[in-house]
Design an enzyme around this catalytic site. Structure first.
Site, mmCIF file in Angstrom:
data_model
loop_
_atom_site.group_PDB
_atom_site.id
_atom_site.type_symbol
_atom_site.label_atom_id
_atom_site.label_comp_id
_atom_site.label_asym_id
_atom_site.label_seq_id
_atom_site.Cartn_x
_atom_site.Cartn_y
_atom_site.Cartn_z
ATOM 1 N N GLY A 22 -24.077 40.869 49.307
ATOM 2 C CA GLY A 22 -25.450 40.538 49.716
ATOM 3 C C GLY A 22 -26.265 41.700 50.236
ATOM 4 N N SER A 23 -25.941 42.922 49.820
ATOM 5 C CA SER A 23 -26.740 44.050 50.325
ATOM 6 C C SER A 23 -28.142 44.041 49.714
ATOM 7 C CB SER A 23 -26.037 45.389 50.068
ATOM 8 O OG SER A 23 -26.057 45.721 48.705
ATOM 9 N N ASN A 24 -28.272 43.562 48.490
ATOM 10 C CA ASN A 24 -29.617 43.450 47.910
ATOM 11 C C ASN A 24 -30.422 42.354 48.606
ATOM 12 O OD1 ASN A 24 -30.227 45.328 45.553
ATOM 13 N ND2 ASN A 24 -28.112 44.701 45.119
ATOM 14 N N MET A 33 -22.374 36.142 40.258
ATOM 15 C CA MET A 33 -21.431 36.472 39.188
ATOM 16 C C MET A 33 -21.193 35.300 38.238
ATOM 17 S SD MET A 33 -20.850 39.591 39.787
ATOM 18 C CE MET A 33 -19.398 40.020 38.846
ATOM 19 N N VAL A 86 -22.858 33.429 34.517
ATOM 20 C CA VAL A 86 -23.832 33.398 33.431
ATOM 21 C C VAL A 86 -24.546 32.054 33.505
ATOM 22 C CG1 VAL A 86 -24.094 33.375 30.925
ATOM 23 C CG2 VAL A 86 -22.425 34.917 31.998
ATOM 24 N N ASN A 99 -33.091 39.338 37.907
ATOM 25 C CA ASN A 99 -31.752 39.843 38.209
ATOM 26 C C ASN A 99 -31.846 41.347 38.404
ATOM 27 O OD1 ASN A 99 -28.877 39.825 38.462
ATOM 28 N ND2 ASN A 99 -28.745 40.645 36.380
ATOM 29 N N HIS A 142 -29.559 44.850 37.943
ATOM 30 C CA HIS A 142 -28.359 45.320 37.253
ATOM 31 C C HIS A 142 -28.213 46.827 37.482
ATOM 32 C CE1 HIS A 142 -25.161 45.122 34.307
ATOM 33 N NE2 HIS A 142 -25.613 46.265 33.836
HETATM 34 C C1 GRF Z 1 -25.308 45.103 42.733
HETATM 35 O O1 GRF Z 1 -24.808 46.337 42.303
HETATM 36 C C2 GRF Z 1 -26.140 44.470 41.652
HETATM 37 O O2 GRF Z 1 -26.844 45.394 40.881
HETATM 38 C C3 GRF Z 1 -25.111 43.779 40.814
HETATM 39 O O3 GRF Z 1 -24.169 43.281 41.740
HETATM 40 C C4 GRF Z 1 -24.210 44.069 42.920
HETATM 41 C C5 GRF Z 1 -24.481 43.138 44.059
HETATM 42 O O4 GRF Z 1 -24.380 43.784 45.298
HETATM 43 N N1 GRF Z 1 -25.711 42.760 39.993
HETATM 44 P P1 GRF Z 1 -24.850 43.056 46.627
HETATM 45 O O5 GRF Z 1 -24.080 41.744 46.710
HETATM 46 O O6 GRF Z 1 -26.326 42.827 46.532
HETATM 47 O O7 GRF Z 1 -24.470 43.977 47.738
#
Ligand code: GRF
Length: 193
Positions: A7-9, A84, A86, A101, A103
């Site tokens: 969940g860092s994003n 994770m 589809v 999304n 990536h």
């Molecule tokens: C990130 O690298 C994102 O690009 C990919 O999965 C990872 C998720 O990281 N889809 P986080 O859970 O947001 O830390």
């Protein structure tokens, strides 16, 4: 937001909202895994969380439940961040041009899992991160924002992934602001503002 892990994003989006770079509200954070660290980040921020375990459920049925949970909360945008799974065509159709999304590569290079490792092992000298709309393809929808990251001679797959992640953390809030801000259109696959 849909997550499965760290969940860092998600955190970067919450931070961007917190310091005024992004005018948005995260309405709900849904994880298919109860142990996702991102759920704790959401709880700390006072955001509703839902765990929807996918195990033992058919994809169509799971995705229908997911869509229902999101529709019930009247979300404008569905943001995947390390989710994770589809998504089925029916889910995609339920939120036309409303699913994003992130990536960790310059798509269309290196779709799928471990994009950073794929790029590193391939020996590319430039990779990066992409925010794109989700369609029925794997990591293949129209691109909203991309940023390049150089591969340095002393990089490892891990150091490269860490630098890409830093880019992700500013790219995703900016891309969400683009989409929510309106005034854009898709010309074929091209996101035009
Ligand atoms: C990130 O690298 C994102 O690009 C990919 O999965 C990872 C998720 O990281 N889809 P986080 O859970 O947001 O830390």
């Amino acid at each position: 937001m849909l997550i499965s892990g760290r969940g860092s994003n998600l955190q970067s989006i919450l931070d961007a909202i917190g310091d005024g770079r992004l005018a948005a509200d995260v309405v709900v954070v849904i994880s298919n895994r109860a142990d996702a660290q991102g759920l704790e980040r959401a709880r700390r921020a006072g955001i509703e969380t839902l765990v929807m375990d996918h195990r033992g459920r058919a994809r169509e049925e799971y995705d229908a439940a997911l869509a229902e949970a999101l529709h019930a909360r009247r979300v404008d945008l569905v943001c995947l961040a390390g989710f994770m799974r589809v998504l089925s065509p029916a889910f995609v159709a339920a939120f036309p041009q409303r699913i994003l999304n992130i990536h960790p590569s310059l798509l269309p290079s290196f779709p799928g899992v471990d994009a950073q490792g794929q790029a590193f092992r391939h020996g590319v000298q430039v990779t990066g991160a992409t925010v794109h709309f989700v369609d029925e393809s794997l990591d293949g929808g129209p691109i909203v924002r991309q940023e390049a990251v150089r591969v340095e001679p002393d990089d490892t797959a891990a150091s490269l992934a860490a630098r890409i992640l830093e880019v992700e953390h500013r790219l995703y809030p900016a891309a969400i602001a683009d989409v929510l801000g309106g005034g854009w259109r898709l010309e074929g696959r091209r996101f035009v503002r």
